[in-house]
Enzyme design. Structure first.
Site, PDB file in Angstrom:
ATOM      1  N   ARG A 155     -10.212 -11.452   2.281  1.00 40.75           N
ATOM      2  CA  ARG A 155     -11.084 -12.513   1.767  1.00 40.75           C
ATOM      3  C   ARG A 155     -10.402 -13.874   1.826  1.00 40.75           C
ATOM      4  O   ARG A 155     -11.067 -14.900   1.917  1.00 40.75           O
ATOM      5  CB  ARG A 155     -11.565 -12.155   0.348  1.00 40.75           C
ATOM      6  CG  ARG A 155     -10.511 -12.097  -0.689  1.00 40.75           C
ATOM      7  CD  ARG A 155     -10.946 -11.296  -1.922  1.00 40.75           C
ATOM      8  NE  ARG A 155     -10.933  -9.855  -1.677  1.00 40.75           N
ATOM      9  CZ  ARG A 155     -11.302  -8.935  -2.559  1.00 40.75           C
ATOM     10  NH1 ARG A 155     -11.745  -9.288  -3.762  1.00 40.75           N
ATOM     11  NH2 ARG A 155     -11.262  -7.660  -2.261  1.00 40.75           N
TER      12      ARG A 155
ATOM     13  N   LYS B 131       0.842  -1.207   0.000  1.00 42.06           N
ATOM     14  CA  LYS B 131       0.000   0.000   0.000  1.00 42.06           C
ATOM     15  C   LYS B 131       0.872   1.248   0.000  1.00 42.06           C
ATOM     16  O   LYS B 131       2.011   1.199   0.477  1.00 42.06           O
ATOM     17  CB  LYS B 131      -0.848   0.030   1.283  1.00 42.06           C
ATOM     18  CG  LYS B 131      -1.998  -0.959   1.334  1.00 42.06           C
ATOM     19  CD  LYS B 131      -2.757  -0.814   2.651  1.00 42.06           C
ATOM     20  CE  LYS B 131      -3.887  -1.809   2.774  1.00 42.06           C
ATOM     21  NZ  LYS B 131      -4.956  -1.642   1.794  1.00 42.06           N
TER      22      LYS B 131
HETATM   23  N1  BES Z   1      -8.058  -3.761   4.676  1.00 44.96           N
HETATM   24  C1  BES Z   1      -8.212  -3.357   3.327  1.00 44.96           C
HETATM   25  C2  BES Z   1      -9.499  -2.566   3.088  1.00 44.96           C
HETATM   26  C3  BES Z   1      -9.588  -1.248   3.806  1.00 44.96           C
HETATM   27  C4  BES Z   1      -9.072  -0.104   3.225  1.00 44.96           C
HETATM   28  C5  BES Z   1     -10.230  -1.154   5.010  1.00 44.96           C
HETATM   29  C6  BES Z   1      -9.186   1.107   3.887  1.00 44.96           C
HETATM   30  C7  BES Z   1     -10.336   0.046   5.676  1.00 44.96           C
HETATM   31  C8  BES Z   1      -9.827   1.193   5.108  1.00 44.96           C
HETATM   32  C9  BES Z   1      -8.249  -4.581   2.412  1.00 44.96           C
HETATM   33  O1  BES Z   1      -7.469  -5.641   2.812  1.00 44.96           O
HETATM   34  C10 BES Z   1      -7.768  -4.145   1.073  1.00 44.96           C
HETATM   35  O2  BES Z   1      -6.632  -3.793   0.987  1.00 44.96           O
HETATM   36  N2  BES Z   1      -8.634  -4.182   0.081  1.00 44.96           N
HETATM   37  C11 BES Z   1      -8.300  -3.803  -1.236  1.00 44.96           C
HETATM   38  C12 BES Z   1      -8.840  -4.836  -2.184  1.00 44.96           C
HETATM   39  C13 BES Z   1      -8.315  -4.717  -3.593  1.00 44.96           C
HETATM   40  C14 BES Z   1      -6.836  -4.983  -3.629  1.00 44.96           C
HETATM   41  C15 BES Z   1      -9.053  -5.710  -4.472  1.00 44.96           C
HETATM   42  C16 BES Z   1      -8.915  -2.432  -1.504  1.00 44.96           C
HETATM   43  O3  BES Z   1      -9.996  -2.150  -0.999  1.00 44.96           O
HETATM   44  O4  BES Z   1      -8.269  -1.630  -2.171  1.00 44.96           O
HETATM   45 MN    MN Z   2      -5.462  -5.420   2.104  1.00 40.92          MN
END
Ligand code: BES
Ligand code: MN
Ligand code: ZN
Length: 500
Positions: free
Chosen positions: A353, A279
């Site tokens: 997931r 990230k």
């Molecule tokens: N934990 C994150 C989602 C999240 C982001 C929760 C900001 C709370 C605040 C999750 O694991 C994630 O990174 N999701 C990705 C999925 C994508 C890579 C398909 C997302 O939402 O960008």
């Molecule tokens: Mn994630």
């Protein structure tokens, strides 16, 4: 904070502050507010006349009593327009006036039961809202701050009811409110804790603590046991971390005559860096809260154990960090989940997931049904619904309706999202049974569709709290930081399944 119910007249109560109220547009205060106004020689009426007190929702006006009533200060709080008052607004109001009075160094706060009487709500229901709102609104996370706070904690909240006969029923409601808010604050503590102090092992220890305190069943699977179970998805996420993963199962048996058990599953990523699909560093710290689903499940179990409904409930928490390393799972890798399905990992940041796939599959194997999972799963859900509603998905309308109702009663609004077949197509892989990201569009829905592949034929619902797990400002009974969202929804849901 000590909570007491006292029968009597608000104008003669000994406390640092007494709290009365006013609906917007009312010129001459009646009821308890009128009694206090008289004791203050009409000071409140004058302030209304001069337009200083308007009765707008969450307005807090402090009048110094100068000895005319035993309390040092009288706070007049606005209820807004009478027709617009809701139970959740009463929670918010309590949070606001408690924080205002803490700033004035009030240690003991006495309040009338707002929203009862002219407001039309049952006094015991209103009293529960005030207790919840006060405990939630006064929450602060100061564990790692050496300096003493500028204002000390509120020590006592006194709920004042005129009618002696009613005071007893209010007491019961106050206990319920205290349990629900206390559990929510437990979840907030777990989420606010930094990731170096809330590792998967620390989360397991917190579960041990809850299990011991409230006499719940507990099992914690370690890496070896997960391997035996075939939890390749969870283990695949854990590969990049030096912290050993844990799968926590905590259970409450309130209905010994039945083998039916409600299963609550909570995402427990104690830190989500994204893994190899790293990230950006801005706001990455927020990902210490990526175990908010786990915290909600654990805290809900603690409240359920105290409220003792006649129902069986088990919490399943997959816990691991998601970090990059030389051993970490890479984009393109294929993992095998507990139900035998193979998953192509196209993005290591879609890790929630993966761990939920194994936790849900394990819950199915354990015979839990229906299943409800709670997860900070997708940024897409935050974009779709903003800060005010969590996303709701599932394969069973009856279950989802129950959850919406449980959430509404808790002041935790949800919004049901679509689950059309077309979204499912987006998760198709060329090289495995399924891939772990369906791309950008409809990301919250494709994530939910992914989870649906691991629940067999069980009734299941999924709550995405990515938009609601943290608050960036004080608002009613929310404070900056973790909200503890879903705790009260899950408890209400368990109560709804109870046979008593
Ligand atoms: N934990 C994150 C989602 C999240 C982001 C929760 C900001 C709370 C605040 C999750 O694991 C994630 O990174 N999701 C990705 C999925 C994508 C890579 C398909 C997302 O939402 O960008
Ligand atoms: Mn994630
Ligand atoms: Zn995550």
């Amino acid at each position: 904070m000590n909570i007491v119910v006292k029968a009597g007249d608000i104008s003669s109560i000994e406390a640092d502050a007494v709290v009365v109220d006013l609906f917007e547009g009312v010129g001459r205060p009646g009821g308890a507010t009128g009694v206090v106004d008289t004791a203050l020689d009409g000071a409140i009426s004058k302030l209304i006349m001069h337009g200083e007190i308007k009765g707008k929702l969450n307005e807090v006006t402090v009048v110094h009593s100068l000895g005319r009533v035993p309390a040092r200060v009288v706070a007049v709080v606005g209820l807004g327009k009478q027709k617009d008052l809701t139970l959740d607004k009463i929670r918010g109001l309590a949070g606001e006036f408690c924080r205002s009075l803490r700033r004035l160094n009030c240690r003991r706060i006495a309040t009338i039961v707002h929203g009862a009487g002219a407001g039309g709500f049952e006094p015991e229901v209103s009293a529960q809202m005030i207790v919840e709102g006060s405990i939630l609104g006064l929450y602060r996370f100061r564990k790692h701050i050496s300096k003493e706070p500028e204002n000390h904690d509120v020590e006592e909240l006194i709920i004042v009811e005129r009618d002696k006969a009613k005071a007893k029923t209010l007491e019961k409601a106050c206990v319920r409110g205290k349990i629900l808010a206390g559990a929510t604050n437990l979840a907030r503590d777990l989420v606010n804790e930094p990731a170096n102090m809330m590792t998967p092992n620390d989360l397991a220890k917190a579960a041990e603590q809850v299990a011991k305190t409230y006499r719940l069943g507990l099992a914690v699977l370690d890496r070896g046991q997960m391997e035996k179970e075939g939890m390749g998805a969870l283990l695949g996420v854990a590969r990049g971390s030096c912290q050993p993963p844990k799968l926590i199962m905590i259970s409450y048996k309130g209905d010994k005559g039945s083998s039916d058990t409600l299963g609550l599953v909570g995402k427990g990523i104690t830190f989500d860096s994204g893994g190899i699909s790293l990230k950006p560093s801005d706001n990455m710290w927020e990902m210490k809260g990526d175990m908010s689903g786990a915290a909600a499940v654990l805290a809900a179990m603690s409240a359920i154990a105290q409220l003792k409904p006649k129902v069986n409930v088990a919490g399943v928490i997959p816990a691991t960090e998601n970090l990059p390393s030389g051993e970490a799972t890479k984009p393109g890798d294929i993992l095998k989940a507990v139900n035998g399905k193979t998953v192509e990992v196209v993005n290591t940041d879609a890790e929630g997931r993966l761990i939920l796939a194994d936790a849900l599959g394990y819950a199915v194997k354990q015979g839990l049904s229906p299943l409800v999972d709670v997860a900070t799963l997708t940024g897409a859900c935050h974009i779709a619904l903003g800060d005010f509603r969590s996303g709701l998905f599932g394969n069973n309308q009856e279950l989802m309706d129950k959850i919406v109702e449980a959430g509404t009663g808790a002041g935790e609004r949800l919004w049901q999202m679509p689950m059309d077949e077309e979204y499912k197509e987006l998760n198709k892989s060329e090289v495995a049974d399924i891939k772990n990201s369906g791309g950008r569009w409809g990301g919250a829905v494709t994530a939910a569709q992914f989870l649906s592949e691991f629940v067999g034929d069980k009734p299941w619902a999924h709550i995405d709290i990515a938009g609601t797990f943290m608050s960036d400002k004080e608002r009613g009974y929310l404070v900056k930081g973790a909200t503890g969202v879903s705790v009260r929804t899950l408890v209400n849901l368990a109560l709804a399944f109870s046979k008593n």
